[in-house]
Design a protein around this motif. Structure first.
Motif, mmCIF file in Angstrom:
data_model
loop_
_atom_site.group_PDB
_atom_site.id
_atom_site.type_symbol
_atom_site.label_atom_id
_atom_site.label_comp_id
_atom_site.label_asym_id
_atom_site.label_seq_id
_atom_site.Cartn_x
_atom_site.Cartn_y
_atom_site.Cartn_z
ATOM 1 N N VAL A 1 0.872 -1.180 0.000
ATOM 2 C CA VAL A 1 0.000 0.000 0.000
ATOM 3 C C VAL A 1 0.909 1.231 0.000
ATOM 4 N N GLU A 2 0.722 2.123 -0.965
ATOM 5 C CA GLU A 2 1.460 3.387 -0.964
ATOM 6 C C GLU A 2 0.606 4.402 -0.214
ATOM 7 N N VAL A 3 1.230 5.146 0.668
ATOM 8 C CA VAL A 3 0.503 6.095 1.513
ATOM 9 C C VAL A 3 0.897 7.502 1.072
ATOM 10 N N ILE A 4 -0.089 8.285 0.705
ATOM 11 C CA ILE A 4 0.176 9.635 0.195
ATOM 12 C C ILE A 4 -0.452 10.664 1.124
ATOM 13 N N ILE A 5 0.294 11.724 1.391
ATOM 14 C CA ILE A 5 -0.279 12.889 2.091
ATOM 15 C C ILE A 5 -0.235 14.056 1.121
ATOM 16 N N ARG A 6 -1.328 14.791 1.075
ATOM 17 C CA ARG A 6 -1.382 16.009 0.244
ATOM 18 C C ARG A 6 -1.714 17.190 1.142
ATOM 19 N N ASN A 7 -0.819 18.174 1.154
ATOM 20 C CA ASN A 7 -1.059 19.407 1.910
ATOM 21 C C ASN A 7 -1.579 20.518 1.008
ATOM 22 N N ALA B 1 -2.946 21.071 -3.269
ATOM 23 C CA ALA B 1 -3.381 20.302 -4.449
ATOM 24 C C ALA B 1 -2.319 20.309 -5.541
ATOM 25 N N ALA B 2 -2.016 19.126 -6.079
ATOM 26 C CA ALA B 2 -1.084 18.983 -7.204
ATOM 27 C C ALA B 2 -1.291 17.589 -7.806
ATOM 28 N N GLY B 3 -0.686 17.371 -8.955
ATOM 29 C CA GLY B 3 -0.619 16.036 -9.555
ATOM 30 C C GLY B 3 -1.959 15.386 -9.804
ATOM 31 N N SER B 4 -2.059 14.102 -9.408
ATOM 32 C CA SER B 4 -3.248 13.326 -9.764
ATOM 33 C C SER B 4 -4.508 13.840 -9.060
ATOM 34 N N LEU B 5 -4.355 14.512 -7.919
ATOM 35 C CA LEU B 5 -5.536 15.071 -7.242
ATOM 36 C C LEU B 5 -6.195 16.118 -8.140
ATOM 37 N N ASN C 1 -1.580 -0.065 -12.304
ATOM 38 C CA ASN C 1 -1.348 1.386 -12.240
ATOM 39 C C ASN C 1 -1.577 1.959 -10.833
ATOM 40 N N ASP C 2 -1.255 1.207 -9.809
ATOM 41 C CA ASP C 2 -1.369 1.651 -8.409
ATOM 42 C C ASP C 2 -2.701 2.370 -8.114
ATOM 43 N N PRO C 3 -3.823 1.652 -8.246
ATOM 44 C CA PRO C 3 -5.121 2.326 -8.074
ATOM 45 C C PRO C 3 -5.370 2.838 -6.643
ATOM 46 N N ILE D 1 4.534 19.953 -0.420
ATOM 47 C CA ILE D 1 3.212 19.946 -1.069
ATOM 48 C C ILE D 1 2.520 18.602 -0.883
ATOM 49 N N ASP D 2 3.236 17.518 -1.220
ATOM 50 C CA ASP D 2 2.706 16.167 -1.002
ATOM 51 C C ASP D 2 3.867 15.185 -0.994
ATOM 52 N N PHE D 3 3.604 13.957 -0.600
ATOM 53 C CA PHE D 3 4.648 12.927 -0.597
ATOM 54 C C PHE D 3 4.021 11.549 -0.495
ATOM 55 N N LYS D 4 4.843 10.552 -0.814
ATOM 56 C CA LYS D 4 4.413 9.153 -0.766
ATOM 57 C C LYS D 4 5.327 8.375 0.173
ATOM 58 N N LEU D 5 4.736 7.553 1.017
ATOM 59 C CA LEU D 5 5.527 6.704 1.932
ATOM 60 C C LEU D 5 5.200 5.241 1.681
ATOM 61 N N PRO E 1 13.257 13.793 -3.705
ATOM 62 C CA PRO E 1 12.448 14.565 -4.669
ATOM 63 C C PRO E 1 11.709 13.678 -5.686
ATOM 64 N N ASP E 2 12.033 12.364 -5.716
ATOM 65 C CA ASP E 2 11.235 11.438 -6.540
ATOM 66 C C ASP E 2 9.885 11.166 -5.888
ATOM 67 N N THR E 3 9.840 11.238 -4.566
ATOM 68 C CA THR E 3 8.647 10.786 -3.836
ATOM 69 C C THR E 3 7.921 11.918 -3.095
ATOM 70 N N CYS E 4 8.418 13.144 -3.275
ATOM 71 C CA CYS E 4 7.776 14.304 -2.642
ATOM 72 C C CYS E 4 7.587 15.387 -3.698
ATOM 73 N N ARG E 5 6.612 16.260 -3.491
ATOM 74 C CA ARG E 5 6.605 17.524 -4.244
ATOM 75 C C ARG E 5 7.098 18.605 -3.303
ATOM 76 N N LEU E 6 8.122 19.311 -3.751
ATOM 77 C CA LEU E 6 8.798 20.314 -2.932
ATOM 78 C C LEU E 6 8.844 21.609 -3.718
ATOM 79 N N PHE F 1 10.874 16.584 -14.262
ATOM 80 C CA PHE F 1 11.029 15.501 -15.248
ATOM 81 C C PHE F 1 9.669 15.144 -15.860
ATOM 82 N N ARG F 2 8.657 14.961 -14.989
ATOM 83 C CA ARG F 2 7.330 14.565 -15.487
ATOM 84 C C ARG F 2 6.809 15.562 -16.524
ATOM 85 N N LYS F 3 7.055 16.856 -16.259
ATOM 86 C CA LYS F 3 6.468 17.908 -17.109
ATOM 87 C C LYS F 3 7.483 18.560 -18.035
HETATM 88 P P1 TMP Z 1 0.408 11.938 -7.627
HETATM 89 O O1 TMP Z 1 -0.094 13.338 -7.533
HETATM 90 O O2 TMP Z 1 0.997 11.609 -8.969
HETATM 91 O O3 TMP Z 1 -0.622 10.942 -7.199
HETATM 92 O O4 TMP Z 1 1.617 11.812 -6.603
HETATM 93 C C1 TMP Z 1 1.465 12.129 -5.240
HETATM 94 C C2 TMP Z 1 2.820 12.056 -4.559
HETATM 95 O O5 TMP Z 1 3.331 10.742 -4.544
HETATM 96 C C3 TMP Z 1 3.900 12.909 -5.242
HETATM 97 O O6 TMP Z 1 4.690 13.514 -4.229
HETATM 98 C C4 TMP Z 1 4.734 11.911 -6.006
HETATM 99 C C5 TMP Z 1 4.591 10.647 -5.211
HETATM 100 N N1 TMP Z 1 4.561 9.446 -6.049
HETATM 101 C C6 TMP Z 1 5.520 8.468 -5.870
HETATM 102 O O7 TMP Z 1 6.420 8.604 -5.040
HETATM 103 N N2 TMP Z 1 5.444 7.350 -6.652
HETATM 104 C C7 TMP Z 1 4.475 7.164 -7.568
HETATM 105 O O8 TMP Z 1 4.469 6.124 -8.238
HETATM 106 C C8 TMP Z 1 3.469 8.175 -7.734
HETATM 107 C C9 TMP Z 1 2.374 8.019 -8.747
HETATM 108 C C10 TMP Z 1 3.555 9.292 -6.953
#
Ligand code: TMP
Length: 234
Positions: free
Chosen positions: A89-95, A97-101, A128-130, A174-178, A195-200, A214-216
């Motif tokens: 399970v990937e755990v995301i916190i969003r402080n 709004a950005a990205g997929s939200l 696709n990590d639903p 901004i947000d991050f994944k754990l 910086p791969d797993t957080c938005r800063l 990189f994404r954009k």
């Molecule tokens: P998201 O807006 O693309 O859902 O991403 C939310 C946060 O999670 C962002 O800080 C990037 C991080 N993330 C990962 O670390 N691995 C991933 O596979 C994805 C999709 C996002």
């Protein structure tokens, strides 16, 4: 610590066994992917920078009482960590709004949220990590209710700690994944924080200092990672 066999190769890291069955080495690569590897590339020296950035953050969190898999940094790309059974399970916190939200709910990037959002995703690349919720976790047996409670408690605490840590460096978290794992029956923080797993975003200017460059295709990717490394190293 002797490096032995490759046990797993992911998009950004490779895992190796060691002569201690409880410890493994995570090797940070320069490979970068986005949108579930639909976009691929490399970011020069990313592995070296993410290893150092993750080291700083894990050391900080450990000092603040968060149990992590971090043991020791072995070399510029290698980190010695506890061998955990990863909770899928990937755990995301969003402080903010950005990205997929923004994409899924039609919200404008940068919109302040009146409270932080915690999301769970099922860690399964071929799906696709639903996005899932606590009922899916229980129904599929991905973690026990008690583990989910522990994961939420640590995640909100980590958000508080990391928000303060980055604010002191003039960066907005901004947000991050754990990712969490099980070690000797306990839930501990695993994977990497970088910086791969957080938005800063740089405070005040909003300059993006993370993988969104990189994404954009925003350019100056290496410089952004280096900037984060410089600030966390102070
Ligand atoms: P998201 O807006 O693309 O859902 O991403 C939310 C946060 O999670 C962002 O800080 C990037 C991080 N993330 C990962 O670390 N691995 C991933 O596979 C994805 C999709 C996002």
């Amino acid at each position: 610590m002797e490096k032995r066999d490759k046990i797993y190769e992911g998009k950004a890291k490779i895992l190796y066994t060691t002569d201690d069955p409880n410890l493994i080495i995570q090797y940070f690569k320069d490979d970068a992917t986005a949108f579930n590897a639909a976009k691929r590339g490399t970011i020069a020296q990313k592995g070296v920078m993410n290893n150092q950035i993750s080291t700083k953050i894990f050391e900080f969190l450990k000092e603040e009482g968060i149990p992590t898999h971090y043991e020791k940094t072995l070399s510029d790309r290698e980190m010695l960590v506890k061998k955990v059974d990863i909770v899928p399970v990937e755990v995301i916190i969003r402080n903010v709004a950005a990205g997929s939200l923004c994409r899924s709910l039609g919200i404008e990037e940068g919109k302040e949220l009146s409270c932080s959002i915690l999301e769970f995703c099922y860690k399964e690349d071929k799906l696709n990590d639903p996005l899932i919720n606590e009922y899916h976790i229980r129904a599929l047996g991905l973690a026990t209710d008690e583990e989910v409670e522990t994961i939420k408690k640590y995640t909100f605490k980590i958000n508080e700690l990391m928000t303060r840590f980055f604010n002191s460096l003039n960066i907005d978290l901004i947000d991050f994944k754990l990712e969490f794992g099980r070690f000797e029956g306990q839930i501990i923080l695993a994977d990497e924080i970088s910086p791969d797993t957080c938005r800063l975003w740089e405070s005040g200017t909003g300059r993006k200092l993370d993988k969104d460059r990189f994404r954009k295709d925003l350019g100056n990717i290496e410089e952004a990672y280096q900037e984060v490394l410089n600030r966390v190293s102070k």
